[in-house]
Design a protein around this motif. Structure first.
Motif, mmCIF file in Angstrom:
data_model
loop_
_atom_site.group_PDB
_atom_site.id
_atom_site.type_symbol
_atom_site.label_atom_id
_atom_site.label_comp_id
_atom_site.label_asym_id
_atom_site.label_seq_id
_atom_site.Cartn_x
_atom_site.Cartn_y
_atom_site.Cartn_z
ATOM 1 N N GLY A 94 -0.961 37.449 56.857
ATOM 2 C CA GLY A 94 -1.458 38.377 55.864
ATOM 3 C C GLY A 94 -2.874 38.031 55.471
ATOM 4 O O GLY A 94 -3.491 37.124 56.044
ATOM 5 N N LYS A 95 -3.388 38.785 54.502
ATOM 6 C CA LYS A 95 -4.733 38.503 54.005
ATOM 7 C C LYS A 95 -4.868 39.031 52.587
ATOM 8 O O LYS A 95 -4.146 39.934 52.166
ATOM 9 C CB LYS A 95 -5.797 39.107 54.903
ATOM 10 C CG LYS A 95 -5.807 40.618 54.948
ATOM 11 C CD LYS A 95 -6.881 41.127 55.891
ATOM 12 C CE LYS A 95 -6.823 42.648 55.988
ATOM 13 N NZ LYS A 95 -7.852 43.163 56.891
ATOM 14 N N VAL A 96 -5.788 38.424 51.848
ATOM 15 C CA VAL A 96 -6.154 38.875 50.509
ATOM 16 C C VAL A 96 -7.646 39.172 50.543
ATOM 17 O O VAL A 96 -8.455 38.292 50.849
ATOM 18 C CB VAL A 96 -5.839 37.816 49.431
ATOM 19 C CG1 VAL A 96 -6.322 38.303 48.067
ATOM 20 C CG2 VAL A 96 -4.364 37.492 49.400
ATOM 21 N N LYS A 97 -7.998 40.410 50.249
ATOM 22 C CA LYS A 97 -9.401 40.810 50.185
ATOM 23 C C LYS A 97 -9.772 40.950 48.713
ATOM 24 O O LYS A 97 -9.153 41.717 47.982
ATOM 25 C CB LYS A 97 -9.616 42.135 50.917
ATOM 26 C CG LYS A 97 -11.057 42.580 50.953
ATOM 27 C CD LYS A 97 -11.229 43.851 51.761
ATOM 28 C CE LYS A 97 -12.667 44.282 51.794
ATOM 29 N NZ LYS A 97 -12.830 45.529 52.559
ATOM 30 N N SER A 98 -10.770 40.177 48.286
ATOM 31 C CA SER A 98 -11.193 40.170 46.877
ATOM 32 C C SER A 98 -12.608 40.707 46.758
ATOM 33 O O SER A 98 -13.501 40.289 47.495
ATOM 34 C CB SER A 98 -11.143 38.750 46.317
ATOM 35 O OG SER A 98 -9.841 38.243 46.384
ATOM 36 N N GLU A 99 -12.787 41.624 45.831
ATOM 37 C CA GLU A 99 -14.105 42.177 45.522
ATOM 38 C C GLU A 99 -14.365 41.942 44.042
ATOM 39 O O GLU A 99 -13.520 42.229 43.206
ATOM 40 C CB GLU A 99 -14.144 43.669 45.828
ATOM 41 C CG GLU A 99 -13.911 44.007 47.281
ATOM 42 C CD GLU A 99 -13.853 45.502 47.540
ATOM 43 O OE1 GLU A 99 -14.113 46.291 46.613
ATOM 44 O OE2 GLU A 99 -13.535 45.876 48.667
ATOM 45 N N SER A 100 -15.527 41.392 43.730
ATOM 46 C CA SER A 100 -15.850 41.146 42.323
ATOM 47 C C SER A 100 -17.174 41.799 41.963
ATOM 48 O O SER A 100 -18.061 41.963 42.799
ATOM 49 C CB SER A 100 -15.910 39.640 42.047
ATOM 50 O OG SER A 100 -16.919 39.039 42.815
ATOM 51 N N THR A 101 -17.279 42.181 40.700
ATOM 52 C CA THR A 101 -18.507 42.765 40.159
ATOM 53 C C THR A 101 -18.770 42.114 38.809
ATOM 54 O O THR A 101 -17.855 41.640 38.148
ATOM 55 C CB THR A 101 -18.371 44.282 39.964
ATOM 56 O OG1 THR A 101 -17.293 44.542 39.076
ATOM 57 C CG2 THR A 101 -18.136 45.000 41.276
ATOM 58 N N GLY A 102 -19.997 42.100 38.422
ATOM 59 C CA GLY A 102 -20.313 41.506 37.116
ATOM 60 C C GLY A 102 -21.775 41.662 36.789
ATOM 61 O O GLY A 102 -22.567 42.178 37.567
ATOM 62 N N MET A 103 -22.142 41.159 35.637
ATOM 63 C CA MET A 103 -23.522 41.265 35.169
ATOM 64 C C MET A 103 -24.481 40.503 36.075
ATOM 65 O O MET A 103 -25.651 40.825 36.161
ATOM 66 C CB MET A 103 -23.613 40.725 33.737
ATOM 67 C CG MET A 103 -22.865 41.573 32.741
ATOM 68 S SD MET A 103 -22.989 40.939 31.055
ATOM 69 C CE MET A 103 -21.845 39.582 31.129
ATOM 70 N N TYR A 104 -24.004 39.466 36.752
ATOM 71 C CA TYR A 104 -24.873 38.627 37.575
ATOM 72 C C TYR A 104 -24.638 38.835 39.067
ATOM 73 O O TYR A 104 -24.971 37.992 39.875
ATOM 74 C CB TYR A 104 -24.658 37.152 37.204
ATOM 75 C CG TYR A 104 -24.867 36.898 35.740
ATOM 76 C CD1 TYR A 104 -26.143 36.952 35.187
ATOM 77 C CD2 TYR A 104 -23.793 36.649 34.908
ATOM 78 C CE1 TYR A 104 -26.333 36.747 33.836
ATOM 79 C CE2 TYR A 104 -23.981 36.436 33.558
ATOM 80 C CZ TYR A 104 -25.258 36.490 33.025
ATOM 81 O OH TYR A 104 -25.453 36.284 31.676
ATOM 82 N N GLY A 105 -24.059 39.944 39.426
ATOM 83 C CA GLY A 105 -23.806 40.227 40.837
ATOM 84 C C GLY A 105 -22.320 40.223 41.146
ATOM 85 O O GLY A 105 -21.478 40.174 40.270
ATOM 86 N N GLY A 106 -22.030 40.280 42.417
ATOM 87 C CA GLY A 106 -20.636 40.311 42.851
ATOM 88 C C GLY A 106 -20.559 39.951 44.320
ATOM 89 O O GLY A 106 -21.536 39.507 44.922
ATOM 90 N N GLY A 107 -19.427 40.174 44.886
ATOM 91 C CA GLY A 107 -19.273 39.862 46.298
ATOM 92 C C GLY A 107 -17.887 40.204 46.785
ATOM 93 O O GLY A 107 -17.013 40.630 46.029
#
Length: 124
Positions: A94-107
């Protein structure tokens, strides 16, 4: 601080094959070998920060079902069955794909899921 967490099930699929082994006119055993795809999505939002995790898990499942033919005639075009029984499920990958956002960027990151014998899943 306003925090919100939303969870949603993932629609997966199941593919495989099975046998129907008659025991009597109404009772049969139905072993199957299935590949199933499961998972979910979790969205976390709090004060300008957010993340989304999408999890995909793949399993091999072997149910062994006792099947009861309620209408009784196996030759009919339409039948109604009740089934119950145990199954063995083994995690394959399996896999876990994580996306993050915020005031200082994301990824975005993608992490493989490893199933260990006798344990739950593990990912780094």
């Amino acid at each position: 601080t306003d925090t919100e967490i939303k969870q949603k099930a993932r629609i997966g699929f199941v593919a495989g094959a099975g046998l129907q082994i008659p025991i009597t006119e109404r009772v049969s055993i139905q072993p199957e070998l299935l590949f199933s795809n499961k998972g979910g999505k979790e969205v976390y939002e709090s004060d300008g920060y957010g993340s989304t995790d999408k999890t995909i898990l793949n399993y091999i499942e072997v149910p062994i079902l006792a099947q009861y033919n309620i209408l009784g005639d196996r030759e009919e075009d339409f039948n109604f069955f009740a089934e119950a029984g145990p199954y063995l499920g083994v995690g394959v990958n399996g896999k876990v794909k994580s996306e993050s956002t915020g005031m200082y960027g994301g990824g975005t990151t993608e992490t493989p899921v490893k199933f260990k014998k006798g344990e739950a899943m593990d990912y780094e």
